[in-house]
Design an enzyme around this catalytic site. Sequence first.
Site, PDB file in Angstrom:
ATOM      1  N   ARG A 106      60.820 -44.638 -55.979  1.00  0.00           N
ATOM      2  CA  ARG A 106      61.877 -43.706 -55.582  1.00  0.00           C
ATOM      3  C   ARG A 106      61.318 -42.830 -54.480  1.00  0.00           C
ATOM      4  NH1 ARG A 106      66.063 -39.753 -58.542  1.00  0.00           N
ATOM      5  NH2 ARG A 106      66.919 -41.804 -58.938  1.00  0.00           N
ATOM      6  N   HIS A 133      70.778 -47.222 -53.427  1.00  0.00           N
ATOM      7  CA  HIS A 133      70.437 -46.912 -54.825  1.00  0.00           C
ATOM      8  C   HIS A 133      70.974 -48.070 -55.688  1.00  0.00           C
ATOM      9  CE1 HIS A 133      69.182 -44.794 -58.251  1.00  0.00           C
ATOM     10  NE2 HIS A 133      69.974 -43.739 -58.240  1.00  0.00           N
ATOM     11  N   GLN A 136      71.535 -47.938 -59.558  1.00  0.00           N
ATOM     12  CA  GLN A 136      72.684 -47.098 -59.897  1.00  0.00           C
ATOM     13  C   GLN A 136      73.978 -47.932 -59.848  1.00  0.00           C
ATOM     14  OE1 GLN A 136      72.886 -43.629 -60.748  1.00  0.00           O
ATOM     15  NE2 GLN A 136      74.939 -44.297 -61.272  1.00  0.00           N
ATOM     16  N   ASP A 229      79.697 -38.262 -55.753  1.00  0.00           N
ATOM     17  CA  ASP A 229      78.267 -37.929 -55.810  1.00  0.00           C
ATOM     18  C   ASP A 229      78.084 -36.604 -55.057  1.00  0.00           C
ATOM     19  OD1 ASP A 229      75.477 -37.975 -55.958  1.00  0.00           O
ATOM     20  OD2 ASP A 229      75.226 -39.472 -54.365  1.00  0.00           O
ATOM     21  N   CYS A 272      77.346 -40.330 -60.602  1.00  0.00           N
ATOM     22  CA  CYS A 272      76.004 -40.853 -60.890  1.00  0.00           C
ATOM     23  C   CYS A 272      75.096 -39.807 -61.520  1.00  0.00           C
ATOM     24  CB  CYS A 272      75.378 -41.398 -59.614  1.00  0.00           C
ATOM     25  SG  CYS A 272      75.232 -40.146 -58.329  1.00  0.00           S
ATOM     26  N   ARG A 300      72.423 -46.824 -67.308  1.00  0.00           N
ATOM     27  CA  ARG A 300      71.285 -46.948 -66.378  1.00  0.00           C
ATOM     28  C   ARG A 300      70.129 -47.653 -67.091  1.00  0.00           C
ATOM     29  NH1 ARG A 300      70.283 -43.797 -62.299  1.00  0.00           N
ATOM     30  NH2 ARG A 300      69.016 -45.600 -61.754  1.00  0.00           N
TER      31      ARG A 300
HETATM   32  N1   CP Z   1      71.570 -41.013 -61.008  1.00  0.00           N
HETATM   33  C1   CP Z   1      70.233 -40.893 -60.877  1.00  0.00           C
HETATM   34  O1   CP Z   1      69.569 -41.664 -60.189  1.00  0.00           O
HETATM   35  O2   CP Z   1      69.713 -39.851 -61.572  1.00  0.00           O
HETATM   36  P1   CP Z   1      68.198 -39.331 -61.486  1.00  0.00           P
HETATM   37  O3   CP Z   1      68.017 -38.739 -60.114  1.00  0.00           O
HETATM   38  O4   CP Z   1      68.111 -38.323 -62.583  1.00  0.00           O
HETATM   39  O5   CP Z   1      67.289 -40.504 -61.705  1.00  0.00           O
HETATM   40  N1  NVA Z   2      72.770 -39.134 -53.330  1.00  0.00           N
HETATM   41  C1  NVA Z   2      71.980 -38.501 -54.358  1.00  0.00           C
HETATM   42  C2  NVA Z   2      71.876 -39.397 -55.548  1.00  0.00           C
HETATM   43  C3  NVA Z   2      71.102 -38.829 -56.706  1.00  0.00           C
HETATM   44  C4  NVA Z   2      70.981 -39.788 -57.839  1.00  0.00           C
HETATM   45  C5  NVA Z   2      70.610 -38.188 -53.799  1.00  0.00           C
HETATM   46  O1  NVA Z   2      70.034 -39.015 -53.063  1.00  0.00           O
HETATM   47  O2  NVA Z   2      70.102 -37.097 -54.076  1.00  0.00           O
END
Ligand code: CP
Ligand code: NVA
Length: 314
Positions: A106, A133, A136, A229, A272, A300
């Site tokens: 990540r 993502h 997700q 989101d 999400c 998830r």
């Molecule tokens: N939706 C999602 O990816 O959540 P986190 O950032 O908590 O992993």
């Molecule tokens: N678009 C958001 C998604 C978080 C799961 C981000 O990148 O912060």
Amino acid sequence: MNLKGRSLNNLFDLNIEEFNYILELAHQVKNEKKNNIFPKRLQNKNIALIFEKPSTRTRCSFIVAASDEGAHAVALSNTEIHLGEKESIEDTARVLGRIFDGIMFRGFKHKTLEMLIQHANVPVWNALTDLHHPTQALADIMTCQEYLGKLNRKKIVYLGNGDNNVTHSLIIASCMLGMHIVICCPDSFQPDKEIIQQSIQIAKKTNGTISVLSNPLEAVKNADCIYTDVWISMGDENKGNNEEKCKQLLPYQVNKKLMLATKNSECFVLHCLPAYKNMEISCDVFEENNKFIFDLAENRMHSIKAIMLATLIN
Ligand code: CP
Ligand code: NVA
């Protein structure tokens, strides 16, 4: 279907059959867990979870999914390991690939993920970058299937910032299932054009459609599912004028007025998470849909388990 050894850069890596296979596996492993069946298919596997950004759902999902299957997952923040500082990303990838059976990443730049994939020699899974993502979107579709059954011709409307990792992956995933996806956003926050073009090619095969619209009350008409989101993603907090950005995005807030405009009392909302209440979604609409939203959060874990199983064993 054998996906052993494959990485997940983004959903374009999977063809329609492969994507459906992972979805089926996700439903299967969810059912197994509900029935207390733990086959431990990943015994003796070790998984590295690399984080440049915080995470609740993705981190916990990988850890619990690995543990359910008998594997061991270790979370490594970029401040704890050498990742592009003191040691090149290429060398870190080669080292981790010798020690671990799979690597989750990540982070900020999609390019970092691609370098890990290129050099690790074990499956590397994208757990969010600036562009995509994919884990997700797999859970998004899994959750839609639970509530809507077959998804072809179902209408999903994404409202808010279209130029967003979650949006991009949702577009690809919806097209794989033959859905009608509408992205409703201001002209200045449209999704990546290249991703739209490539997704149109998938939609041609599944009879899906993609529309990018700017009028929210028009866009949501007859929607089966509304998705949103955050307006400002992790890492974007200090980029540009966010006050102005939020002002432009306010008409795209998912609220009561918008839900009424769907003219579909069965329409449900997904997010999400994490959510900024009374920004992209009003508090009341969030709570009225909490069953769907937290089902998605749980999914998830099941869908991430399916990805690890599909790519680590056959
Ligand atoms: N939706 C999602 O990816 O959540 P986190 O950032 O908590 O992993
Ligand atoms: N678009 C958001 C998604 C978080 C799961 C981000 O990148 O912060």
